[in-house]
Design an enzyme around this catalytic site. Structure first.
Site, PDB file in Angstrom:
ATOM      1  N   ASP A   1      44.498   6.991  22.636  1.00 38.23           N
ATOM      2  CA  ASP A   1      43.452   6.457  21.769  1.00 38.23           C
ATOM      3  C   ASP A   1      42.850   7.630  20.981  1.00 38.23           C
ATOM      4  O   ASP A   1      43.173   8.802  21.216  1.00 38.23           O
ATOM      5  CB  ASP A   1      42.392   5.696  22.573  1.00 38.23           C
ATOM      6  CG  ASP A   1      41.676   4.672  21.689  1.00 38.23           C
ATOM      7  OD1 ASP A   1      41.734   4.808  20.451  1.00 38.23           O
ATOM      8  OD2 ASP A   1      41.054   3.737  22.224  1.00 38.23           O
TER       9      ASP A   1
HETATM   10  C1  BGC Z   1      39.877   2.367  19.371  1.00 35.17           C
HETATM   11  C2  BGC Z   1      41.282   1.816  19.288  1.00 35.17           C
HETATM   12  C3  BGC Z   1      41.816   1.950  17.888  1.00 35.17           C
HETATM   13  C4  BGC Z   1      41.735   3.394  17.454  1.00 35.17           C
HETATM   14  C5  BGC Z   1      42.291   3.658  16.087  1.00 35.17           C
HETATM   15  C6  BGC Z   1      39.753   3.728  18.734  1.00 35.17           C
HETATM   16  O1  BGC Z   1      38.424   4.114  18.614  1.00 35.17           O
HETATM   17  O2  BGC Z   1      39.484   2.421  20.715  1.00 35.17           O
HETATM   18  O3  BGC Z   1      41.291   0.479  19.715  1.00 35.17           O
HETATM   19  O4  BGC Z   1      43.121   1.460  17.822  1.00 35.17           O
HETATM   20  O5  BGC Z   1      40.375   3.794  17.472  1.00 35.17           O
HETATM   21  O6  BGC Z   1      41.490   3.181  15.095  1.00 35.17           O
END
Ligand code: BGC
Length: 755
Positions: free
Chosen positions: A288
């Site tokens: 993530d």
């Molecule tokens: C979130 C994810 C997301 C990623 C990319 C993160 O802050 O937890 O779900 O896919 O950002 O945008």
């Protein structure tokens, strides 16, 4: 040399090089890697953000320079064919081996045409519609140059304080698994599971997230610690991730949280033992957003140390943080096992690109005509159907709904005219100006009036929290009292009031945990003032999570939970209010009476002292019943139904269950679908088992007066479970089988002996 010639030359050289690997894809990737430097291999592990959508503290810099050195494997937050082609051309042109990029994006519930939030879609209990929705999103995303979505989010969630419950399918592992499969199929299309998908350019690679257990964050506070028994993990939280893997999902994303003392992003139990060895996942693992860097805050060491830990645990692509880029090469010189991890990660990333067909055609047969699907009439129709089926009728006293066209109807409330909130929090590419508000849909009706009644948010501190991304919350400057006064006047002149309240879109989603789940006080004040007029009050809610409605539900004749319903939300709600179609959604997450009951979920265990109102020393509260306000599976219809003739029969290794569903002749005669739910309970076992577990369901349309027999099949493994040692067990014995309209309304019940 022309670009395509370069690619063709490289393809030929690579294809000739290796004969040892098994598949053409592996041979191709092996031979490509044989020519790559360590820096270039590490470069494939780098996923910077190039664009405007930021969900963390940093934005990647110097990306073009890094591309020239082969230090970028993919990018995210960039879309439109023009922008993608420009970057892809640049990357291929300059990369020493002309390796194309992945283009990722959070396509969460639709891309340009926005569907209801995932929690809403799950409430449709229509897997086909959910698959079609994911497919629609994939087509639009692919037409916009993307090849990878960070979806589906399949985290089971039992705590509505957590803002991200809006992104998942709710609290049930069985239903969550079916939704996960449907979404993976919809995004990737079946062909992609075995082959690269050049012939299917309208698909995108899916990413199951957040692995794992993110939805169990303590106290519902985002990013918080998870501590969980293996028993609960296996039976209640793992199933949807596993289902996505079995459906062939191409990638998996690690989660921010720690699990039993080990952050998920450097957790080899999760990423290696469970995901790869036990479930056979053969795709690529991405972290993530800056999750490797955050390992430092988890206390896992300095930058080099956390990069090493994450690599060794199996986190392959580093989203935004660039710690692999910074430390990968020096680490692998000292630790040979880090070198092996880099090789393996690079291989999986290149395999993902191969499967997507990027080496054959980095634009995946994109053509201008593809753009015609974006916000097409067909997609809007699908979005409307999805919003209609996702909406849940929670209450309908005296059949106040559907509305009678002869009535004078007052539409009151801050959600009546808002378009931005309709498309929810995670609708990055959605153009809210094109979404249809409730007022857009009803303004043309006869005898309608309108009043704002109150601002969506009144509290200044909350406004500040919601505004960093430009939440477009323009406030009416009149005092709350003046706004209410105007609204009461409008209500008094009407026969019935439709009051549209809820959360602003930024109040649910990531980093949007709440400790109080009631409607904001000033919205409640409006509701009470309208209720005091004595007019029948229909509450339409637009929000991203189960709310605590105990304080207001008594004042409402009807409550329609519409979630954040998407681009066509206004039309969908209007069609349900007018009775053009009956609501047919059912909750997939329990609505508590108050926050003190949380976590509250239908598939709890019995305890040794189950609730007994007459006995003090039983499991209960002194100040609130054990039951929720609205149970898992609850959802009313305008039509009336009854159930009869439950028959259970063991056929080979399956349990065959049949029952009759009858729609009454009386009352509402319009189109209506009904969901019926099949639950099982293991009466006696070697571990404490849930009081109920959903094992099947049906949704179908019946005409007034019609009866149909419904057949459901429960395969044998559905009545087994993982024991406390994570071993799968099948225990013979008695099981209760019940069928009903919700988890707390199951008129048909019987027991069967199963082995
Ligand atoms: C979130 C994810 C997301 C990623 C990319 C993160 O802050 O937890 O779900 O896919 O950002 O945008």
């Amino acid at each position: 040399m022309k670009l395509h010639l370069r690619i063709a030359t490289c393809l030929a050289a690579w294809a000739a090089a290796s004969v040892y690997a098994q598949s053409p894809a592996e041979r191709f990737v092996d031979s490509l890697m044989a020519q790559m430097s360590w820096e270039e291999k590490i470069g494939q592990l780098n996923l910077p953000s190039v664009g405007f959508d930021v969900t963390g503290p940093m934005l990647s810099t110097g990306v073009e320079e890094k591309m020239k050195q082969g230090l970028v494997g993919g990018v995210f937050n960039t879309f439109t064919p023009v922008a993608v082609r420009k970057l892809q051309d640049f990357a291929i042109e300059h990369h020493p081996h002309h390796i194309p990029l992945l283009f990722g994006y959070d396509v969460i519930h639709g891309h340009r045409t926005i569907l209801p939030i995932p929690l809403g879609q799950a409430a449709s209990w229509n897997l086909h519609l959910i698959e079609l929705g994911a497919n629609m999103a994939a087509r639009e995303a692919a037409a916009d140059g993307l090849n990878w979505t960070f979806s589906p989010m399949v985290d089971i969630a039992r705590d509505p304080r957590w803002g991200r419950v809006s992104e998942g399918a709710g609290e049930d592992p069985w239903l969550g698994s079916r939704v996960a499969e449907a979404m993976v199929k919809g995004y990737q299309m079946p062909q992609m599971q075995t082959q690269y998908s050049l012939g299917y350019p309208q698909s995108v690679m899916a990413c199951v997230k957040h692995f794992a257990l993110y939805g169990a964050a303590e106290a519902g506070r985002d990013y918080n610690t998870v501590d969980m028994s293996p028993y609960r993990m296996e039976n209640d939280y793992f199933p949807p991730y596993k289902a996505a893997v079995q459906a062939g999902v191409g990638t998996a994303m690690t989660s921010f949280n720690d699990v039993n003392g080990m952050p998920a992003t450097c957790n080899s139990f999760l990423l290696k033992d469970v995901l790869r060895k036990e479930w056979g996942f053969d795709g690529m693992v991405v972290t993530d957003y800056t999750a490797i860097n955050e390992l430092m805050f988890h206390g896992m060491g300095d930058g080099a140390e956390v990069a090493k830990k994450a690599l060794l645990a199996g986190a392959e692509m580093d989203m935004v943080g660039e710690l692999y880029l910074t430390h990968g090469d020096s680490l692998r010189k000292v630790h040979p096992e880090v070198g092996e991890a880099i090789e393996s990660a690079c291989r999986n990333i290149l395999l993902a690109k191969y499967r997507l067909g990027l080496f054959e055609d980095p634009y995946r047969a994109w053509k201008e005509a593809d753009a015609e699907v974006i916000m097409s009439a067909e997609h809007k129709e699908l979005a409307k159907a999805s919003a209609m089926e996702s909406t849940v009728l929670l209450k309908n006293e005296n059949r106040v709904l559907p509305l009678n066209s002869a009535q004078k109807i007052a539409f009151i409330g801050p959600q009546v005219k808002r378009r931005r909130d309709m498309i929810g929090n995670w609708s990055g590419a959605g153009d809210w100006t094109q979404s249809r508000s409730l007022w857009d849909a009803v303004a043309g009706w006869d005898n309608v009036s309108y009043a704002l009644g109150c601002n969506l948010v009144q509290d200044a501190a909350m406004m500040d929290q919601l505004n960093p991304h430009g939440a477009l919350l323009s406030l009416d400057e009149k005092s709350p009292e003046a706004l209410i006064k105007e609204a009461v006047k409008v209500a008094k002149n009407a026969d019935v009031v439709v009051l549209a309240l809820g959360e602003p879109y930024g109040m649910s989603g990531e980093a949007a945990s709440r400790s109080s789940l009631s409607l904001p006080e000033h919205q409640q004040a409006l509701l009470e003032a309208i209720a005091a007029t004595g007019k029948p009050l229909v509450l339409v809610l637009m929000n991203g999570r189960p709310l605590c409605l105990s304080e207001v539900e008594g004042s409402c004749s009807a409550i329609l939970e519409a979630w954040f319903p998407g681009t066509m939300g206004g039309d969908a709600i209007a069609a349900l209010l007018s009775g053009e179609q009956s609501p047919s959604g059912h909750l997939t997450m329990t609505f508590p009476r108050n926050e003190g009951q949380i976590p509250i979920y239908y598939n709890h265990r019995n305890t040794g002292r189950p609730f007994d109102a007459q006995q003090k020393y039983t499991s209960k509260y002194l100040d609130v019943p054990n039951t929720p306000l609205y149970a898992f599976g609850h959802g009313l219809s305008y039509a009336d139904y009854s159930l009869s003739n439950l028959v259970c029969e063991r056929v080979g290794s399956e349990l065959h269950v049949s029952y009759d569903l009858t729609r009454s002749y009386e009352g509402y005669g319009g189109p209506a679908s009904q969901v019926t739910q099949l639950y099982m309970h293991d009466i006696s076992s070697n571990m404490t088992r849930p009081v109920l577990e959903l094992k099947g369901f049906d949704k179908r349309d019946l005409m007034p007066g019609q009866t149909q027999t419904i057949h459901l099949v429960v395969p044998r493994n559905e009545w087994g479970y993982f024991n406390g040692d994570r071993h799968w067990v099948m225990e013979p014995g008695e099981f209760e089988v019940s069928v009903g309209f919700s988890s707390d309304q199951r008129p048909l019940q019987t027991t069967v002996v199963l082995d």
